[in-house]
Enzyme design. Structure first.
Site, PDB file in Angstrom:
ATOM      1  N   GLN A  17      -7.878  27.483 -22.887  1.00 19.95           N
ATOM      2  CA  GLN A  17      -7.413  27.456 -22.097  1.00 19.95           C
ATOM      3  C   GLN A  17      -6.527  26.763 -21.916  1.00 19.95           C
ATOM      4  O   GLN A  17      -5.558  27.415 -21.775  1.00 19.95           O
ATOM      5  CB  GLN A  17      -8.046  26.785 -20.624  1.00 19.95           C
ATOM      6  CG  GLN A  17      -7.320  26.960 -19.515  1.00 19.95           C
ATOM      7  CD  GLN A  17      -8.629  26.231 -18.481  1.00 19.95           C
ATOM      8  OE1 GLN A  17      -7.917  25.845 -16.883  1.00 19.95           O
ATOM      9  NE2 GLN A  17      -9.530  26.033 -18.405  1.00 19.95           N
ATOM     10  N   GLU A 139     -12.132  20.302 -20.089  1.00 20.17           N
ATOM     11  CA  GLU A 139     -11.775  19.364 -19.095  1.00 20.17           C
ATOM     12  C   GLU A 139     -12.478  18.545 -18.637  1.00 20.17           C
ATOM     13  O   GLU A 139     -11.168  17.968 -17.641  1.00 20.17           O
ATOM     14  CB  GLU A 139     -11.928  20.929 -17.963  1.00 20.17           C
ATOM     15  CG  GLU A 139     -11.705  21.069 -16.517  1.00 20.17           C
ATOM     16  CD  GLU A 139     -10.185  20.743 -16.484  1.00 20.17           C
ATOM     17  OE1 GLU A 139      -9.733  19.746 -15.660  1.00 20.17           O
ATOM     18  OE2 GLU A 139      -9.338  21.464 -17.118  1.00 20.17           O
ATOM     19  N   ASP A 168      -6.879  20.657 -18.442  1.00 20.83           N
ATOM     20  CA  ASP A 168      -6.904  21.986 -19.323  1.00 20.83           C
ATOM     21  C   ASP A 168      -5.805  22.969 -19.438  1.00 20.83           C
ATOM     22  O   ASP A 168      -4.271  22.531 -19.762  1.00 20.83           O
ATOM     23  CB  ASP A 168      -7.781  22.606 -19.472  1.00 20.83           C
ATOM     24  CG  ASP A 168      -9.031  22.927 -20.681  1.00 20.83           C
ATOM     25  OD1 ASP A 168      -7.971  22.671 -21.226  1.00 20.83           O
ATOM     26  OD2 ASP A 168      -9.761  22.826 -20.102  1.00 20.83           O
ATOM     27  N   GLY A 247      -0.900  10.080   0.921  1.00 19.43           N
ATOM     28  CA  GLY A 247       0.346   9.972   0.691  1.00 19.43           C
ATOM     29  C   GLY A 247       0.736   8.558   1.846  1.00 19.43           C
ATOM     30  O   GLY A 247       1.823   8.715   2.147  1.00 19.43           O
ATOM     31  N   GLY A 248      -0.639   8.110   2.264  1.00 20.29           N
ATOM     32  CA  GLY A 248       0.553   6.525   3.428  1.00 20.29           C
ATOM     33  C   GLY A 248      -0.136   7.721   4.856  1.00 20.29           C
ATOM     34  O   GLY A 248       0.234   6.687   5.921  1.00 20.29           O
TER      35      GLY A 248
END
Length: 415
Positions: A17, A139, A168, A247-248
């Site tokens: 992959q 993976e 991958d 993200g806050g």
């Protein structure tokens, strides 16, 4: 119309992959990708997770579009000669062998430079230089070693890997960018170079916000946007964040109408400060707009669980798409949890080329992902994956081999 990578020839020694993701992307941009496989076997994924007996699996077909396949016994001296010719006439060699495999084949970096000083050798490895550089990596190992698993899941549960193949496919995308950068630099230097993308490094790059949070945690001892706040103490390392947005802006996954029987009847909802008054109006809590308990983002952090529970009372009366339609009128950020079935049947994704239907001579028609990167002057046409060794004679002819030479190589089982 010309393609962005017209004229670039890739010698593809990748399998499974991570590497095929990289070379498929380059092929989508117009590079001539020559996939080298072992006669009679080929890429291991041709036979993995088959849904139709004796037909290339979807695992293989969905990672090897737009390529040409040749078979070659690189252990045979005459096979090595063919490989040397390929190296001389290609721009990039891409491989994701176990560490040292290319050297053991007799094709060290120095030998490749002797054959073609302009050759770029691009490699996927599990780890970069260090104590683990010779370890075999898959993976989920990469997700764990790159910091993703320790920060994924809920605080009362074990570490969790994600279904997104960030180890991958994520590394393949990083490697493709490195190759394009090396090709660009070669225009001024005239030289090739080595390009390395380590799976651990690539996963960490995709988890950079968690490294950000580790430093914040060490400085302040807490992180107010995490669901642990304010009820549970923080430890020394970034904890699992559940469905927090990262993200806050506080976010969570909420149940929608039909959740009792539909495992994907959910909506991701973000309580962005700028639209807080609109959220209150939609859910029927207008008194919260000026209530000191909820009026500011800092105040709301103390009551996240209660707030999301109240919003969920509202979302449970709407389907995820009905809720989306209402919220979008007010610019309230949210998104439906889409199943793979819903994605496969989405007409807009078909129209944009994000989902494509491909016709295969043995498999028939199947769905695959298209190029996720759209260039206005170089649209991508997704063509089917090659059959094993389908282009061997074609490629050898282009390399200058005669019909008699090709027949002899076939007779000796070199190809």
């Amino acid at each position: 119309m010309s393609k962005a990578l017209d004229g670039v020839r890739i010698l593809d020694f990748t399998h499974v992959q991570s590497g095929p993701t990289c070379t498929q992307l380059l092929a989508w941009f117009g590079a001539d990708v020559i996939k080298v496989e072992r006669a009679g076997e080929g890429d291991a994924t041709r036979g993995q997770l088959r849904d139709i007996p004796d037909v290339d699996s979807l695992y293989f077909t969905m990672l090897n579009h737009n390529k040409r396949s040749i078979t070659l016994d690189t252990k045979n001296p005459k096979g090595k000669e063919v490989l040397e010719t390929l190296i001389k006439q290609c721009d990039v060699l891409v491989e994701n062998f176990a560490p040292g495999a290319l050297d053991r084949m007799g094709f060290t970096w120095l030998r490749i430079q002797e054959l073609n000083p302009r050759m770029i050798v691009a490699s996927v490895k599990g780890f970069g230089p260090g104590p683990y550089e010779n370890c075999k990596v898959y993976e989920n190992v990469a997700q764990c070693a790159g910091g993703a698993a320790s920060t994924t899941g809920f605080e009362d549960g074990p570490p969790m890997v994600t279904g997104a193949q960030i180890g991958d496919s994520g590394t393949g995308l990083h490697l493709a960018l490195g190759i394009v950068a090396a090709l660009y630099q070669r225009k001024s230097t005239g030289r090739g170079q080595k390009v390395l993308a380590a799976m651990q490094d690539s996963v960490l790059n995709l988890c950079r916000v968690k490294l950000r949070d580790q430093q914040r945690l060490e400085r302040t001892g807490l992180m107010k946007e995490y669901p642990q706040y304010p009820d549970h103490p923080f430890g020394e390392a970034v904890p699992r964040a559940g469905n927090a947005s990262g993200g806050g802006q506080p976010g969570s996954i909420l149940k929608c109408k039909g959740w009792e029987t539909d495992p994907n009847a959910y909506l991701y909802f973000i309580t962005q400060g700028a639209v807080w008054p609109a959220i209150c109006k939609v859910i029927g809590e207008e008194n919260w707009i000026n209530d000191e308990t909820y009026a500011t983002p800092a105040a709301r952090l103390l009551h996240q669980k209660l707030i999301f529970a109240r919003i969920e009372e509202w979302t449970k009366t709407k389907t995820k798409f009905e809720a989306m339609d209402i919220m979008n009128k007010y610019d309230i950020p949210c998104g439906p949890i889409l199943s793979m079935k819903e994605i496969a049947e989405d007409p807009s994704l078909r129209e944009s080329g994000t989902i494509v239907e491909v016709d295969h001579p043995k498999r028939g028609k199947y769905l695959s992902v298209g190029n996720p990167i759209k260039l206005s002057d170089s649209p991508t046409e997704v063509t089917r994956s090659p059959l094993l060794g389908e282009h061997t004679e074609e490629v050898l002819t282009q390399l200058g081999y005669s019909t008699e030479q090709i027949a002899a190589l076939r007779e000796e089982r070199v190809i």
